[in-house]
Design a protein around this motif. Sequence first.
Motif: not given
Length: 319
Positions: A112-137
């Motif tokens: 479970n990861a807490f992420v900012p609201p509408r995180w895909r709309d912010d480039a830095a937040a999107r990269r951070a979330v997607e990098d962590r998801m990439a690790v787990l994938r």
Amino acid sequence: MNPNDMIMRPISGREELDLFRRLPYVLNDELDDDLASGRRRPEWMWMALYGDRLVARLSWWAPRAGEPPALLDILDLDDAVPGPASIDAGVRLVETASAAVLPLGGRPPEYNAFVPPRWRDDAAARRAVEDRMAVLRRTGARLLVERLRLEWRPGASAAAPSGRLTFRPVAGREELVALMTLVLDGTLDAHSRADLAGMPAERVAAAHYDDELARYRSPREWWRIATSPAGDPVGFVIPARNEYSPMIAYIGVVPAHRGNGYVDDLLAEGTRILAEQGVPRVRAATDVGNVPMARAFLRAGYELIGQRVDMTWSEGGSR
């Protein structure tokens, strides 16, 4: 950054919390209390260190002392490190720590990861979330669901009772489990749907009651069953308090009474019960795809404060 020079290890104890907290995350302020209560253990809190630089970290969590890890709820990377190197370090950390902490061959705890609201709309937040998801994938995890995190605070708008329903306390486990079983018919909740793929609805409801609802220390007198003027059960709401916050733990309308807006009455009653305790806030969550429930929270004066990404493994994953 030479991977061979990286050290993977758990923290030695509370004295290394400041080192572990060098990477920012919303749960950092809770770590002291979690360690003191036994919800976390030093041997569950792992770091990837390159010299004195914290490159990645992770931690498992349990709801009570003495229990095994129930969630992987912290996985952070040094976002100043280029993506591929940071992701590689995260993968090595997850695999190394999992091999040391988790039973061989079992299903790893959900992430479970807490992420900012509408995180895909912010480039830095999107990269951070997607990098962590990439690790787990890369360790075998898949996305289960994204959830909305909501909060009501005193002074926010709140629905007045409509008078359509009568509320009473829950009679006991048998009554509530029976209603929970009915509510699972046609549920939009991704966790419930995943559970229903492997168990009958009554077992899913009973496990939810025994493993979660029955363990809240807040009074069960807060729990409410809503009935129609004819006396038929319409649904239920479970106001509760976990170790961190007052919350709406569960809310449901039985299939025979859906489509009448009763969720608004249930949510208003649950929020009212908690508000009367003088709480500073009420938390709630629902799946992004559960649009009717999300709209009900917004109508009731709850505000979106963030989102949550939930990922799961199959048996034997992350090893």
